[in-house]
Each structure stands twice: as C-alpha cells, then as structure tokens.
Design a protein around this motif. Structure first.
Motif, mmCIF file in Angstrom:
data_model
loop_
_atom_site.group_PDB
_atom_site.id
_atom_site.type_symbol
_atom_site.label_atom_id
_atom_site.label_comp_id
_atom_site.label_asym_id
_atom_site.label_seq_id
_atom_site.Cartn_x
_atom_site.Cartn_y
_atom_site.Cartn_z
ATOM 1 N N UNK A 54 0.815 -1.256 0.275
ATOM 2 C CA UNK A 54 0.152 0.295 0.081
ATOM 3 C C UNK A 54 0.951 1.179 0.174
ATOM 4 N N UNK A 55 0.520 2.250 -1.044
ATOM 5 C CA UNK A 55 1.838 2.766 -0.826
ATOM 6 C C UNK A 55 0.165 4.642 -0.842
ATOM 7 N N UNK A 56 0.842 6.088 -0.423
ATOM 8 C CA UNK A 56 0.346 7.244 0.029
ATOM 9 C C UNK A 56 1.221 8.370 0.191
ATOM 10 N N UNK A 57 0.585 8.779 -0.340
ATOM 11 C CA UNK A 57 1.100 10.355 -0.220
ATOM 12 C C UNK A 57 0.704 11.265 0.683
ATOM 13 N N UNK A 58 1.361 12.026 1.679
ATOM 14 C CA UNK A 58 1.149 12.895 2.302
ATOM 15 C C UNK A 58 1.615 14.207 1.987
ATOM 16 N N UNK A 59 1.059 15.744 2.120
ATOM 17 C CA UNK A 59 1.706 16.975 1.584
ATOM 18 C C UNK A 59 2.791 17.268 3.278
ATOM 19 N N UNK A 60 3.248 17.665 3.134
ATOM 20 C CA UNK A 60 4.479 18.666 3.986
ATOM 21 C C UNK A 60 3.193 19.593 4.794
ATOM 22 N N UNK A 61 2.646 20.325 3.708
ATOM 23 C CA UNK A 61 1.415 21.058 5.115
ATOM 24 C C UNK A 61 0.187 20.189 5.910
ATOM 25 N N UNK A 62 0.123 19.060 5.045
ATOM 26 C CA UNK A 62 -1.062 18.190 4.803
ATOM 27 C C UNK A 62 -0.840 17.822 6.610
ATOM 28 N N UNK A 63 0.272 17.894 7.308
ATOM 29 C CA UNK A 63 0.973 16.879 8.097
ATOM 30 C C UNK A 63 0.684 17.596 9.230
ATOM 31 N N UNK A 64 -0.276 18.921 9.096
ATOM 32 C CA UNK A 64 -0.420 19.155 10.244
ATOM 33 C C UNK A 64 -1.304 18.968 10.945
ATOM 34 N N UNK A 65 -2.112 17.841 10.883
ATOM 35 C CA UNK A 65 -3.217 16.762 10.976
ATOM 36 C C UNK A 65 -3.117 16.752 11.812
ATOM 37 N N UNK A 66 -3.401 16.218 12.535
ATOM 38 C CA UNK A 66 -3.364 15.729 13.224
ATOM 39 C C UNK A 66 -3.899 13.791 13.523
ATOM 40 N N UNK A 67 -4.800 13.264 13.106
ATOM 41 C CA UNK A 67 -4.403 12.128 12.079
ATOM 42 C C UNK A 67 -3.809 11.500 11.665
ATOM 43 N N UNK A 68 -2.541 11.655 10.844
ATOM 44 C CA UNK A 68 -1.862 12.043 10.233
ATOM 45 C C UNK A 68 -0.503 10.860 11.318
ATOM 46 N N UNK A 69 -0.776 11.556 12.363
ATOM 47 C CA UNK A 69 0.335 10.978 13.677
ATOM 48 C C UNK A 69 -0.562 9.854 14.751
ATOM 49 N N UNK A 70 -1.701 9.903 14.623
ATOM 50 C CA UNK A 70 -2.555 8.856 14.836
ATOM 51 C C UNK A 70 -2.262 7.400 14.065
ATOM 52 N N UNK A 71 -2.032 7.864 12.710
ATOM 53 C CA UNK A 71 -1.716 7.362 11.781
ATOM 54 C C UNK A 71 -0.799 6.119 11.948
ATOM 55 N N UNK A 72 0.637 7.304 11.526
ATOM 56 C CA UNK A 72 1.437 6.979 12.283
ATOM 57 C C UNK A 72 1.666 5.615 13.092
ATOM 58 N N UNK A 73 1.454 6.480 14.598
ATOM 59 C CA UNK A 73 1.483 5.615 15.333
ATOM 60 C C UNK A 73 0.595 4.075 15.242
ATOM 61 N N UNK A 74 -0.194 4.342 14.996
ATOM 62 C CA UNK A 74 -0.906 2.876 14.382
ATOM 63 C C UNK A 74 -0.091 1.871 13.047
ATOM 64 N N UNK A 75 0.136 3.339 12.735
ATOM 65 C CA UNK A 75 1.178 1.467 11.563
ATOM 66 C C UNK A 75 2.584 0.887 12.214
ATOM 67 N N UNK A 76 3.170 1.550 13.054
ATOM 68 C CA UNK A 76 4.518 1.088 13.865
ATOM 69 C C UNK A 76 3.527 -0.003 14.778
#
Lengths: 315, 283
Positions: free
Chosen positions: B144-166
C-alpha cells in the motif's frame, strides 16, 4: 438468566458473528472493557485492532479495512465515536458508502457520573444527517442482537446506539425485526407514544399512570431512527388522535425530528416532542436521577399526553 | 537494476501527467497546479514501475493500492489513471463539471482506479493503514502506497495513523511525503512549520528514506529499498518543488490553487510541447 445489558449483547454478538464470518474485524479506541468489544479480542486477537485513543484514525482505518472486503465494527463511547470522528465518518466512510459499522456505547445520559463531556445528547442528529448512514437505537439487549444481524445484511454504513446500563427486556426472541419499522409494546390507545431506547420502558410507566385516569396511551418502540418506514409510522397512528415522541437525546434533530420529517405531508395529528432541550448533560449519582433532571420520566410523558388529550376532548 | 529505458518511460509519463493537468485546468479556471506538479514523478514511478495493478481488472483483490491523501492533487492522479486506460482520456476534459466521473477530489465510487475518498486532509494515511491491515490478514502480499503533503501533516490524524502503522509493524505500507515546503497560503516555514521532517517519522517508528522527488531513478530505487525493510513501515521524504516544470508556478503558494492567464497557459503548453522532441513522441 436473560442478559439485560446492551453492551454485553454487543460484545457477545461480535464473538458469535465473528465465528460465522471471518470478514468481521473489530476496532477499538481503548474502551474495549466498557464497550465489551474486548470479548472479541479474547477469541479472535488477529482480527481485533486496538487503535489507541485515536477515534478519528480508528474510523478511517475501518474504512480502509472495508475497502479490502472486511466488515469492520468500530466502537467507543458514543460522544467520541460520532463527534470526535465526525468528519472521518463523513469523508472516509459515508461519501464512498463503505460497509463500516460504528457502535456508540454509553450513549445518551447513561454514563451518568461522567457529565457533559461523556454524555451523548447529539449522536443521533450527527449520524442521521449523513447521507448513506443507517441509525439504530435498540430498546433492550435482545433487540441489540437483532439489529446487529440486520446491520450485517446492510452493505453500507451503520450506527448503533448502545446504552450503558441494564434495561428491562421488552422484546421477544422470536419477534421479527425489520429495518425502519416501529413496534407496539402497548396497543390500542387514543394517543400514541413513539419512544426509543430507555424511554420505551419509561413510556410504559406513563401509560400505566394514565390508565388510572382513564386515558389510554399506545407505546411504540422506535429501534430504527434512519431509515424510517412511513407506512409503519402511519399504521401505528391508526385510531390515534395525537402523538408524543420521547428520546434520551437532544430534541434538536433527534428521533422526534426524524419522525416529524417522515410524517410531514402524510399526517396532520397534533404532536408533542420530548427530549433534552438544547443543553448539555451533567454529572449525577444515578441514571434515573439524571433522567428526571431532564424531564425524561413518566410524569413528563403523562403531562404531555394529558395536554393533548384535553385539547382533543369535545371533538 | 532499473534500465535507462524504464527511467525514460517514467520521465515521459511524468511529462504527460503535467501536460494533462495544464490542459484540464485551462485558462482562467482555478485548479491545484502546484501540488499536482510536485507529485508527477512519484505517480509515474508508482503506476509505471512499482505497483502491481491492472486497469482491466481494477478490483483485483491482490493488487497494490495507492491512496492520494493530499486529495487536491487528484488532477495528477486522474492524468496517470487515464494514461493507463482506467477510463477514456476524453473524461479529462469533463473534470469538475456537473455529472462528471472526475470530481474535484477523488471519489472511489465514481472513478475507476481511485482507491479512497480523500480531500478532507489527514485521513488518507489512516485509510492506507486499514488497507495494510486487511491485506496482511488476507496474506496477499499486496503493498500500500500513500502520498501526504508537508502542509497536510499538520493534521493530527496523520500522526495517529503513523503511530498505528508502527504499532502494527506494517512493513507493507509506504508513505511519500511530498516535501515541497509550501502550503496553501505560504511557505511551510513561515506559515506553520512542520519541520524537521525525517526525524519526526523516525520518532514515530518508521524507517525513513530521502530522495529527490523529481528524479525517477532515485524514487524507484527508494521504492525497491522499501520492499526490503521488514517489521516497520517506510516513509520516503521526497524533496520536491511545488509547481515543478511550470516556471511561473514553481516554488510559490500563488499556484497552490491558482488560475492561469491566457499568456501563462500558452507558455505552459509551449514548454511542455517542447518536451515532445526530447521524448520523440506525441501525446
């Protein structure tokens, strides 16, 4: 002994359905011991995903699982499962019409001690405004099981509103359940009460009080908030001169509003909506005490019915 | 070993994506030029090199998946999908019109090849996590491949997902950070600084690779390397230029969602047309 608790019914049904269907997966936001989804983890740990205290990500993750053909059930307290993850339910799940099941546990005022932050007075409104979403509010543990079976037959988003506390059993095991229909718990009244969840049993108490005064009240259980079957609603109103709605939820956009919307253009009977009046919850030491505080009791229903009854006398 | 022919094919694809995006936006109409141009090579490498996908069987359960979390770059994805035949090229001219298959943001119910509904930022990575969990259960070996923006990563959900993935050790998941350093209203550093980048993902338990996001060979090598990483998800920080390839739109927030004058449009078309000679082909 029959289980009286909807949360327990939810957890046990997950396990039962999970045994029959390998596609079922369960997601939780660190409240599994309360929502009882943890029962599923005990049996099927590979298909249980603890998402941490991250409801927003939990819902979008459920969308991703649905996109691989899984049938995800995601649970948390109703306030967090709906409000905290509203945009994720909207964008990740409802716009693409994905097969995600959401359980809002400890709904309404049923988490009486925890106060306004934890009491969901707005979850029905939030969920039913979303296109493609189905919304269910069981009256007892038995009906919770039936609704979960019905949710499995719906290929799309569903929201299940679950009470925290033990509630009396008002349905029967063999009684059929159809999405959208309302069900009589007490029939042949002059006035009809539409109630959902805990308010059905409260309505029965009101009917008993009113019977002593010579006023007969029908009590209908409304387990589906969306979609509502208008034919079923109209048939419940046959012979009635008025109707009352009662819900453990804000009157703004809740079940009463849903019924009025459904009946608009079909029915001109006088009506009265009962529910929480544009305010948040608060802490209390007991569930009944809190329901009384918001006028969600038999006395309030009886008073509304009396007013409608008096208005109707002489017609 | 990635051949020169493969690299040339991806450069060609990236150029075609840019040309289609300019055509789709046209003169005087608003469109997300900047963020579409910055992901052109990433999309070319994914669709043209790495991903197992078949436009004739877009629902094949064992396919690899791509989620464009920064859904406003949909135009670039539409161009790539059309190029591979997921739908006719003629659909591109109808983009964002009433009743069109191609919406302003990706809609999986309407557009063949789109895997997730995104556009409300921050949600795509969580969806990708769900896909990675589901496909791992199935044992398909899909990635699975995903593209996120460097502006987008201000969204906290990105980091919820980042924690979940690891947490879930999702080594079948790769996220590209489109590190173009500009968000909707200005440079990231001036507006809402999401830096430092790489160490954030590392701290969240990801293996981080860095690459020139406009060098097809580097991107492909990073994708090959990511496949060898076990037990953790991979983040590829792709250093990109917003508006890449269109000089007046490069490295500026003005064309995050901008409109081109007739002169600008003609210039963009002329510059992209000039590539025809380099690639010795027409589009």
């Amino acid at each position: 002994m029959q289980n009286l608790n909807q949360r327990k019914a939810y957890g046990e049904m997950l396990v039962k359905m999970g045994a029959e269907n390998e596609k079922i997966v369960v997601l939780e936001a660190d409240l599994g011991k309360s929502t009882m989804s943890i029962l599923f983890q005990d049996r099927y740990p590979q298909r249980y995903f603890e998402m941490g205290i991250a409801e927003a990500s939990m819902i979008s993750t459920a969308a991703g699982l649905a996109l691989t053909g899984k049938i995800p059930f995601a649970s948390s307290f109703a306030v967090f499962a709906t409000g905290r993850a509203y945009d994720q339910i909207r964008t990740s799940v409802c716009i693409p019409h994905l097969n995600v099941k959401i359980c809002g546990s400890s709904a309404g005022l049923s988490d009486f001690g925890d106060g306004s932050t934890h009491q969901s007075i707005d979850d029905i409104t939030l969920m039913r405004v979303l296109p493609n979403m189905n919304v269910f509010s069981p009256v007892d543990a038995l009906e919770t099981e039936k609704i979960m079976e019905a949710m499995m037959k719906i290929e799309g988003p569903c929201y299940l509103r679950v009470n925290r506390n033990d509630l009396p059993i008002l349905t029967e095991r063999g009684q059929p359940f159809a999405v959208g229909d309302v069900y009589p718990v007490k029939k042949d009244g002059d006035i009809t009460l539409f109630a959902t969840g805990v308010m059905v049993s409260v309505g029965l108490s009101a009917a008993a009080m009113l019977a002593e005064e010579g006023i007969s009240l029908s009590v209908f259980n409304v387990p589906t908030i969306k979609p509502l079957n208008v034919v079923s609603l109209l048939s419940a109103l046959e012979g009635s001169r008025a109707f009352v709605t009662a819900e453990e939820h804000s009157m703004t956009g809740g079940m009463g509003s849903a019924i009025l919307e459904a009946l608009s253009g079909h029915c001109t009977l006088p009506s009265k909506l009962l529910g929480i009046k544009d305010q948040f919850g608060t802490s209390a030491q007991g569930y009944r005490e809190l329901l009384d505080h918001y006028g969600l009791n038999a006395a309030a229903i009886a008073e509304a019915v009396r007013t409608l009854h008096e208005r109707g006398i002489g017609q | 070993m990635i051949s020169n022919e493969q690299i040339l094919a991806m450069d060609l694809l990236a150029w075609k994506i840019r040309s289609r995006v300019i055509e789709m936006i046209g003169i005087g109409k608003i469109g997300h030029i900047g963020g579409s141009m910055s992901v052109a090579e990433i999309l070319a490498a994914l669709y043209g090199y790495k991903m197992r996908h078949d436009p004739k069987a877009p629902a094949c359960p064992t396919r690899d998946r791509f989620v464009m979390s920064k859904g406003h770059a949909a135009l670039a994805q539409y161009a790539a999908l059309a190029e591979f035949g997921y739908f006719p090229l003629s659909e591109l001219s109808k983009v964002k019109t009433l009743g069109a298959m191609l919406q302003g943001h990706p809609d999986l119910r309407l557009t063949p090849g789109i895997e997730a509904n995104t556009g409300s930022l921050g949600q795509g990575l969580s969806i990708a996590v769900g896909m990675a969990l589901g496909l791992r259960l199935d044992g398909y070996g899909s990635r699975i491949y995903c593209v996120v923006g460097d502006g987008e990563i201000a969204e906290g959900q990105i980091w919820e997902a980042a924690m979940a993935a690891s947490n879930f050790k999702l080594d079948n998941l790769v996220v590209f950070v489109d590190y173009n350093r500009i968000q909707a209203t200005d440079r990231v550093e001036k507006r809402f600084n999401s830096n430092p980048m790489a160490c954030k993902w590392e701290a969240f338990g990801w293996k981080v690779l860095e690459t020139d996001g406009h060098d097809a060979r580097q991107i492909c090598e990073a994708l090959d390397n990511a496949e060898q990483i076990k037990g953790v998800p991979t983040a590829i920080v792709a250093h990109t230029v917003k508006g890449k390839g269109i000089p007046f739109a490069e490295d500026t927030a003005a064309f995050h969602n901008g409109s081109m004058t007739e002169e600008q449009y003609n210039l963009a078309v002329r510059l992209l047309d000039a590539k025809k000679e380099a690639f010795a082909c027409d589009i």
